[in-house]
Write an enzyme that holds these catalytic residues in place. Structure first.
Site, PDB file in Angstrom:
ATOM      1  CB  THR B 141      -0.894   0.041   1.261  1.00  0.00           C
ATOM      2  OG1 THR B 141      -0.068   0.347   2.399  1.00  0.00           O
ATOM      3  CG2 THR B 141      -1.613  -1.271   1.495  1.00  0.00           C
ATOM      4  CG  ASP B 142      -0.185   4.824  -1.860  1.00  0.00           C
ATOM      5  OD1 ASP B 142       0.472   4.158  -2.683  1.00  0.00           O
ATOM      6  OD2 ASP B 142      -1.220   5.455  -2.142  1.00  0.00           O
ATOM      7  CB  CYS B 143       0.745   3.845   4.657  1.00  0.00           C
ATOM      8  SG  CYS B 143      -0.737   2.830   4.516  1.00  0.00           S
ATOM      9  CE1 TYR B 144       2.273  -0.157   8.190  1.00  0.00           C
ATOM     10  CE2 TYR B 144       0.011   0.132   7.422  1.00  0.00           C
ATOM     11  CZ  TYR B 144       0.950   0.196   8.439  1.00  0.00           C
ATOM     12  OH  TYR B 144       0.583   0.598   9.688  1.00  0.00           O
TER      13      TYR B 144
END
Lengths: 136, 391
Positions: B141-144
């Site tokens: 994901t963008d954060c992970y």
């Protein structure tokens, strides 16, 4: 009279020879086969209970060793791993010889290797795999 | 409200524990105390009775937080020594269940399966401080952004490790036999044909919930011995059933109460948490639990003096009736008979074997007794007791 359970290990080159019968013929020993196996590479293992005079027993064992067989008491091949055993006693109902039993006072599971016949059922019955048998 | 001749509170008993004056006995010792001096006198004399059990307890497992990685990963799928853990909790939280089998295990395709390794063994390896191969996969994901993570870890590398067992310490359990003509392999162990053996699994008179049959003193917040550390009762366990069939002494004659328990896995030891491989069935975890029971009145003294000969369970056929879901007991037997090594069913002598370790149960009750006598263990007063029934 002397009686002992032993493990005899054959190498592939002598597995075909009639050897155990000599214990009766030459050494006047009575044997009871508890287990006998030949493995895919033709090495073999026999678990025997031998009965007779102590002198004949010793001579018989020497004969086996001279024939190139490995001989050791069964009690050396079977052991209870004390670090693993949780003393639940699940094995005690299966052991056919009473080698595994509860010590009344402490409720610990005790193993008497002299009574063991190497049937290995305890290995399957033990949930923590505390019984170790090495018959190969 | 019942009128009691002796009345004590948790607070009073805890004050005595702190001062080192509390009188503590194990559930075995309590039998003699009450027999000799009666329940009222025993309640005056004794402050706490300790209990113990050590048994394979399915419905066990641990929440692990593996800590954030760099780059970060949302670990959707997690394996510990190739045993799958459930990752659908949060980015780096997972739950390793005791009965999860290692990936690639032949299971029962080679019958009976041996089930060498699984979640229970991972938990034992963790508390032993052994190195464990941690493997995680994320979808990015963008954060992970990370999609894969692999590292050899020990329990010390985990940010948190919390043992949380949804159903432990079953108050009574079936005794299992096999009426068929072939050996069967069950969670109650190997059962030989034609009722050649009967397996059972509680520590009888030492077992926690047999000593407080109506859960008067046990509930959410009860401090307990768990896996060698101090833990807590978190909730009634799954399948908790106070409405079970009970004897005149209040003790259930079949499976009844259960506990959900929680504690810090990092403080626990392999002596009290051991992986179990049950032939032809699967893997599980041996859990050691001990519960202190405060003797608040003479009724609790009477309850904690219960002995094996007055505790009964039902014998079931695990070849037909049990798997089909028909609950038709073959017989009722006492724990005194079960622990004697043989029981008689329909005139036939049957050899018995426990899966639960009485030796370890007794050790736990004694350790708990030492902890309390030494002021190292304070009773936790339940914030709410477990669902129960009226006498």
């Amino acid at each position: 009279m002397y009686s002992k359970k032993i493990v005899i290990r054959y190498t592939p080159d002598i597995v075909q020879q009639p050897i155990i019968c000599q214990l009766v013929k030459q050494y006047d020993l009575v044997f009871n086969i508890l287990k006998a196996r030949i493995f895919p590479r033709r090495e073999g293992v026999i678990v025997l209970e031998l009965n007779g005079l102590k002198e004949n027993f010793d001579n018989g064992i020497n004969f086996l060793k001279k024939m190139g067989l490995q001989v050791e008491p069964l009690s050396k091949s079977v052991s209870q791993n004390i670090d693993k055993c949780v003393h639940c006693g699940a094995c005690t109902a299966f052991c056919p010889t009473g080698a595994l039993s509860f010590e009344k006072q402490t409720q610990k599971v005790l193993f008497d290797p002299e009574k063991c016949n190497g049937c290995e059922i305890c290995v399957s019955a033990c949930p923590v795999r505390a019984m170790e048998i090495n018959l190969l | 409200m019942k009128k009691y001749k002796v009345k004590k509170t948790f607070h009073e008993i805890n004050e005595k524990i702190k001062e080192g004056r509390a009188v503590v006995v194990t559930a075995e010792e309590m039998i003699d105390v009450v027999e000799k001096s009666g329940d009222v006198e025993a309640a005056r004399k004794i402050d706490v009775v300790t209990t113990g059990t050590f048994s394979p307890m399915c419905s066990s497992g641990a929440f692990l937080n593996i800590g954030h990685t760099s780059p970060r990963i949302r670990a959707s799928r997690v394996w510990l020594n190739d045993v799958p853990a459930y990752g659908g909790i949060a980015a780096v939280d997972c739950y390793i269940g005791a009965t999860e089998v290692v990936e690639g295990d032949p299971l029962n395709s080679v019958y009976p399966g041996e089930f060498h390794y699984g979640g229970g063994h991972v938990i034992e390896d963790l508390v032993s401080g052994n190195v464990i191969k941690l493997r995680a996969e994320g979808y990015g994901t963008d954060c992970y952004p990370a999609r894969k993570f692999e590292k050899n870890i020990t329990i010390n590398d985990l940010r948190n490790a919390i043992l949380f067992n949804p159903r432990n310490a079953y108050q009574n359990y079936n005794c299992a036999v096999n009426l068929s003509d072939t050996t069967i392999y069950t969670y109650m162990g190997m059962l030989r044909p034609r009722m050649a053996n009967a397996n059972y699994s509680t520590s009888g008179q030492l077992s926690p919930l047999f000593n407080d049959p109506y859960y008067r003193t046990i509930g959410v917040g009860t401090r307990i011995f768990l896996g060698g550390a101090q833990g807590f009762v978190a909730w009634p366990g799954t399948q908790h059933n106070p409405n079970a069939y009970r004897g005149a002494n209040g003790v259930p004659k079949e499976g009844a109460g259960t506990l959900a328990v929680v504690g810090n896995l990092k403080e626990m030891t392999p002596e009290w948490l051991a992986g179990a491989s049950i032939l032809g069935y699967g893997v599980s975890l041996y859990v050691g639990i001990g519960i202190p029971i405060p003797i608040l009145n003479e009724e609790m003294a009477r309850f904690t003096a219960v002995k094996d000969e007055n505790i009964y369970t039902q014998v079931y056929d695990y070849s037909m009736d049990y798997p089909k879901g028909l609950s038709k007991p073959l017989a009722e037997v006492s724990y005194k008979d079960l622990r004697s090594g043989t029981i008689v069913i329909d005139g036939k002598k049957v050899i018995t074997a426990p899966l639960s370790s009485y030796y370890k149960a007794r050790q736990i009750a004694n350790i708990l007794k030492e902890w309390i006598e030494g002021g190292k263990f304070i009773l936790g007063e339940p914030q709410q007791t477990l669902p129960s029934v009226e006498i």
